[in-house]
Design an enzyme around this catalytic site. Structure first.
Site, mmCIF file in Angstrom:
data_model
loop_
_atom_site.group_PDB
_atom_site.id
_atom_site.type_symbol
_atom_site.label_atom_id
_atom_site.label_comp_id
_atom_site.label_asym_id
_atom_site.label_seq_id
_atom_site.Cartn_x
_atom_site.Cartn_y
_atom_site.Cartn_z
ATOM 1 N N CYS A 1 10.550 -3.264 -12.099
ATOM 2 C CA CYS A 1 11.349 -4.150 -12.941
ATOM 3 C C CYS A 1 11.406 -3.592 -14.369
ATOM 4 O O CYS A 1 10.510 -2.851 -14.777
ATOM 5 C CB CYS A 1 10.834 -5.575 -13.033
ATOM 6 N N ARG B 1 14.662 1.177 -12.890
ATOM 7 C CA ARG B 1 13.382 0.531 -12.582
ATOM 8 C C ARG B 1 13.516 -0.577 -11.548
ATOM 9 O O ARG B 1 12.528 -1.133 -11.084
ATOM 10 C CB ARG B 1 12.777 -0.058 -13.861
ATOM 11 N N TRP C 1 13.269 -5.713 -9.331
ATOM 12 C CA TRP C 1 13.049 -5.099 -8.024
ATOM 13 C C TRP C 1 12.148 -6.083 -7.295
ATOM 14 O O TRP C 1 10.975 -6.240 -7.639
ATOM 15 C CB TRP C 1 12.372 -3.742 -8.195
ATOM 16 N N ASN D 1 7.152 -8.331 -15.635
ATOM 17 C CA ASN D 1 7.055 -7.189 -14.729
ATOM 18 C C ASN D 1 5.602 -7.122 -14.266
ATOM 19 O O ASN D 1 4.701 -7.128 -15.090
ATOM 20 C CB ASN D 1 7.444 -5.914 -15.498
ATOM 21 N N GLY D 2 5.390 -7.091 -12.954
ATOM 22 C CA GLY D 2 4.024 -7.050 -12.438
ATOM 23 C C GLY D 2 3.878 -8.075 -11.327
ATOM 24 O O GLY D 2 4.873 -8.571 -10.796
ATOM 25 N N GLU E 1 9.242 18.182 0.227
ATOM 26 C CA GLU E 1 10.039 17.701 -0.894
ATOM 27 C C GLU E 1 11.530 17.663 -0.524
ATOM 28 O O GLU E 1 12.236 16.710 -0.841
ATOM 29 C CB GLU E 1 9.790 18.579 -2.132
ATOM 30 N N LYS F 1 13.879 14.211 -0.603
ATOM 31 C CA LYS F 1 15.091 14.112 -1.429
ATOM 32 C C LYS F 1 16.261 13.637 -0.579
ATOM 33 O O LYS F 1 17.010 12.751 -0.965
ATOM 34 C CB LYS F 1 15.463 15.462 -2.014
ATOM 35 N N GLU G 1 15.846 9.838 0.635
ATOM 36 C CA GLU G 1 15.883 8.738 -0.330
ATOM 37 C C GLU G 1 17.266 8.489 -0.905
ATOM 38 O O GLU G 1 17.585 7.368 -1.261
ATOM 39 C CB GLU G 1 14.830 8.899 -1.441
ATOM 40 N N HIS H 1 4.508 21.728 19.000
ATOM 41 C CA HIS H 1 3.481 20.792 19.475
ATOM 42 C C HIS H 1 4.030 19.373 19.633
ATOM 43 O O HIS H 1 3.259 18.418 19.665
ATOM 44 C CB HIS H 1 2.272 20.820 18.538
ATOM 45 N N LYS I 1 12.539 3.622 -9.757
ATOM 46 C CA LYS I 1 11.962 4.849 -10.300
ATOM 47 C C LYS I 1 10.449 4.759 -10.456
ATOM 48 O O LYS I 1 9.725 5.661 -10.099
ATOM 49 C CB LYS I 1 12.618 5.130 -11.647
HETATM 50 O O1 M6R Z 1 6.296 8.416 -11.592
HETATM 51 P P1 M6R Z 1 5.576 9.091 -10.462
HETATM 52 O O2 M6R Z 1 5.728 10.580 -10.486
HETATM 53 O O3 M6R Z 1 4.153 8.676 -10.323
HETATM 54 O O4 M6R Z 1 6.341 8.582 -9.155
HETATM 55 C C1 M6R Z 1 5.872 8.906 -7.883
HETATM 56 C C2 M6R Z 1 6.909 8.612 -6.829
HETATM 57 O O5 M6R Z 1 7.218 7.253 -6.798
HETATM 58 C C3 M6R Z 1 8.201 9.406 -7.059
HETATM 59 O O6 M6R Z 1 7.956 10.779 -7.127
HETATM 60 C C4 M6R Z 1 9.208 9.136 -5.930
HETATM 61 O O7 M6R Z 1 8.735 9.672 -4.722
HETATM 62 C C5 M6R Z 1 10.578 9.706 -6.287
HETATM 63 N N1 M6R Z 1 11.580 8.714 -6.062
HETATM 64 C C6 M6R Z 1 10.968 10.876 -5.485
HETATM 65 O O8 M6R Z 1 12.204 11.385 -5.853
#
Ligand code: M6R
Length: 626
Positions: A2, A27, A74, A100-101, A497, A501, A504, A520, A621
């Site tokens: 949030c 956020r 969120w 937020n929290g 990675e 990408k 998501e 396997h 994010k």
């Molecule tokens: O802010 P952070 O690097 O701790 O965030 C960790 C993950 O939430 C973040 O890398 C997430 O996997 C991204 N959306 C990937 O693109």
């Protein structure tokens, strides 16, 4: 999770607040709301869905006033509806709160408040904050207007905070007190921006950088009284505290798209500059003119020397960076090195002591799982190093040592430039530790550092050359349901990675496999036309990779191979359906270069499928809940 914005000053508050929310949408973006007060009443507008819905609502019914609070959500407790959107108000509709929290004991507090006669409108945990303040303000003795009312509100807030457990960043607006905002923080970020005759509050700097560069980060347990001219910070028990004021040196333009269709594409293109910034001032020369890592200011040589093991702890993309860091450090140092998922770290009962170096990797520095892991590592006596992008973030403040990635603001939910900057920092730190401990030959260290410094130029030349090729492949994946990424050695974390990408932002199911593991089990899923991305940047593993590629080709897979230019002479037409040749750099550093086409692949696949690239569904994010 949030995003929060607060404003008090001389401008129309709603405009400043909506503008701030727009920059915090990363956020959370399932609903948004604003409350303003104009001395006569507190007015609220909220709307489920994206921020534009709220903007339409405000166009029909503008909110007046020069102080206000706003929120982009969120959802955690309660569905993303108009009613559950913040700000939440008390029974009288005069006290507004954005939060937020998570308030962990909200059910028992809600039951207690209902018994006292409070009426709730939403299903959220946050709404109890407004009612608690109302309850404690009514029950406390004191004057009825002006300063006395402000003091009573402050007391009511601190009393409310003393009975809640959980995490919060919150801002309170009271119709009877339009000249102040109250704010508090516990385990969720909140910053104050200081202006002339106006002040701002926000979860993150991009929301307010357009108005001021003078920032102050609140710490856990802080409560702030924010007026137009004055800001006062106290601890919950009333003890006044001074918080460090710093000037943010980014150009506000860095939080704009600057002609790109999406922040993600802009940030992919910013990687050469980000790589350069990550290394700036951190590589020097010895008397013979050879490159030397200059990290003593960040991590004393005595810490590197005393270290007996290293553990990388992170989440998501940052974990993939940590995993690659693990591979590098294992090669370059004699240390045992692990990489752990932050959310699992505590359950592994890590055996740590003062000779353990725990490296916390986090773009935001606010990820709840990562922060909890950092605290666990400290509790167990380890030395902690934070590698983070956000100055003054919780992780940065709590770790023993901090290495800032210096990538500049990353707005897109999908991490790109933060990832490659993390890689540059982890490689640099690995070289520093290895050479400090005498485990890496000085010539090798100098050569690697020279290559690391040159990467930004290599990447700058590569991006425009490869972008059209990668885009073509992504378009071909139009109706694809699953993609498999395979790699060996350093290419395995790279595969992890690449698949994250793609998943998501394009919602295509993707899976990463150590190429040798395919046979396997997962090989059973490879059928005619299944796309497989094969990563073969490691010369010593190339032949083994070709065997694995042949295994999937034999089952009908459509193979995209990413490999170095040095393999151009090989007859690869029979091996892969399409080959993308990467510029050659030191094999250890190839994954940094190879990450970029994988990001572009995900980006164009998502665009081609009409996905909202910067705001992928269900994600945000900064994940500040466990
Ligand atoms: O802010 P952070 O690097 O701790 O965030 C960790 C993950 O939430 C973040 O890398 C997430 O996997 C991204 N959306 C990937 O693109």
């Amino acid at each position: 999770m949030c995003g929060i914005v607060g404003y008090i000053g001389y401008r129309p508050a709603a405009e400043v607040l909506v503008d701030g929310l727009r920059r915090l949408e990363y956020r959370g973006y399932d609903s948004a709301g604003v409350a303003c007060t104009n001395n006569i009443r507190l007015e609220v507008a909220k709307s489920a869905g994206r921020l534009d819905n709220l903007v339409k609502e405000l166009a029909k019914r503008p909110l007046e006033g020069q102080s206000g609070i706003a929120h982009t959500r969120w959802a955690t407790h309660g569905a993303p509806t108009d009613i559950n959107a913040h700000p939440h108000t008390d029974c009288t509709g005069t006290i507004g709160v954005v939060h937020n929290g998570i308030i962990e004991n909200y059910l028992e507090l809600k039951a207690w408040l209902i018994e006292k006669g409070h009426k709730f409108s939403s299903e959220t945990d946050s709404e109890i904050l407004a009612h608690l303040i109302e309850e404690f303000a009514v029950s406390s003795v004191g004057g009825g207007s002006g300063d006395a009312h402000g003091a009573r509100l402050y007391k009511a807030l601190t009393k409310a905070l003393s009975v809640v457990s959980g995490s919060y960043a919150l801002v309170v607006l009271d119709q009877h007190q339009p000249d102040l905002l109250l704010a508090a923080r516990q385990d969720s970020p909140l910053i104050i921006g200081l202006g002339e005759g106006e002040n701002f509050l926000a979860s993150d700097m991009p929301a307010i950088i357009k108005y001021t560069r003078r920032m102050m980060v609140l710490e856990d347990g802080d409560v702030a009284v924010v007026g137009r001219e004055k800001v006062m910070v106290q601890k919950l028990d009333g003890l006044p505290v001074e918080r460090h004021l710093f000037i943010v040196d980014w150009d506000p333009g860095r939080t704009e798209k600057e002609g790109y269709d999406h922040f993600m594409l802009k940030e992919i293109h910013e990687q050469p500059a980000a790589l350069r910034a990550a290394l700036a001032g951190r590589v020097g020369f010895d008397t013979g003119g050879k490159h030397l890592p200059k990290l003593e200011q960040v991590l004393p040589a005595s810490v590197a020397a005393a270290c007996r093991e290293a553990v990388f702890v992170a989440a998501g993309t940052a974990y993939h960076a940590g995993y690659l860091g693990r591979e590098w450090w294992r090669r370059w140092t004699d240390l045992p090195v692990q990489a752990e998922l932050a959310s699992e770290f505590r359950y592994h009962h890590p055996h740590l002591d003062r000779h353990s170096l725990v490296v916390i990797v986090s773009q935001s520095g606010e990820t709840a799982d990562t922060l909890a892991a950092l605290r666990e590592a400290k509790r167990r006596g380890a030395v902690t190093l934070a590698v983070t992008n956000v100055v003054g973030s919780s992780v940065a403040r709590e770790a023993d040592y901090v290495l800032y990635t210096q990538a500049g603001p990353e707005i897109a939910v999908a991490s790109t430039k933060a990832y490659t900057s993390q890689l540059a920092c982890l490689a640099l730190t690995g070289i520093y530790i290895a050479s400090t401990r005498g485990e890496m030959d000085q010539n090798r260290a100098a050569a690697l550092l020279g290559e690391l410094l040159a990467l930004n130029g290599v990447m700058r030349e590569m991006i425009p050359r490869l972008e059209p090729e990668v885009r073509e492949v992504a378009v071909e994946w139009g109706r694809t349901a699953d993609v498999y990424y395979i790699g060996r050695g350093l290419d395995y974390p790279l595969a992890m990675e690449g698949q994250l990408k793609l998943k998501e932002i394009s919602y295509i199911h993707a899976e990463a496999l150590a190429a040798g593991e395919l046979k396997h089990g997962t090989l059973a899923l490879i059928t005619e036309g299944t796309p497989v991305v094969a990563l073969a940047t490691q010369p010593q593993l190339f032949d083994k990779m070709v065997s694995n590629i042949k295994e999937v080709k034999a089952r009908g897979a459509e193979v995209l191979l990413l490999t170095g230019e040095n393999n151009r002479h090989r007859p690869l037409v029979d091996v892969a359906d399409k080959v993308i040749y990467l510029p050659e750099v030191d094999p250890d550093l190839m994954p940094i270069i190879a990450a970029v086409p994988l990001q572009l692949l995900a980006y164009y696949a998502a665009v081609n499928r009409g996905c909202d690239v910067d705001h992928p569904r269900n994600l945000a994010k900064s994940v500040t809940v466990e």
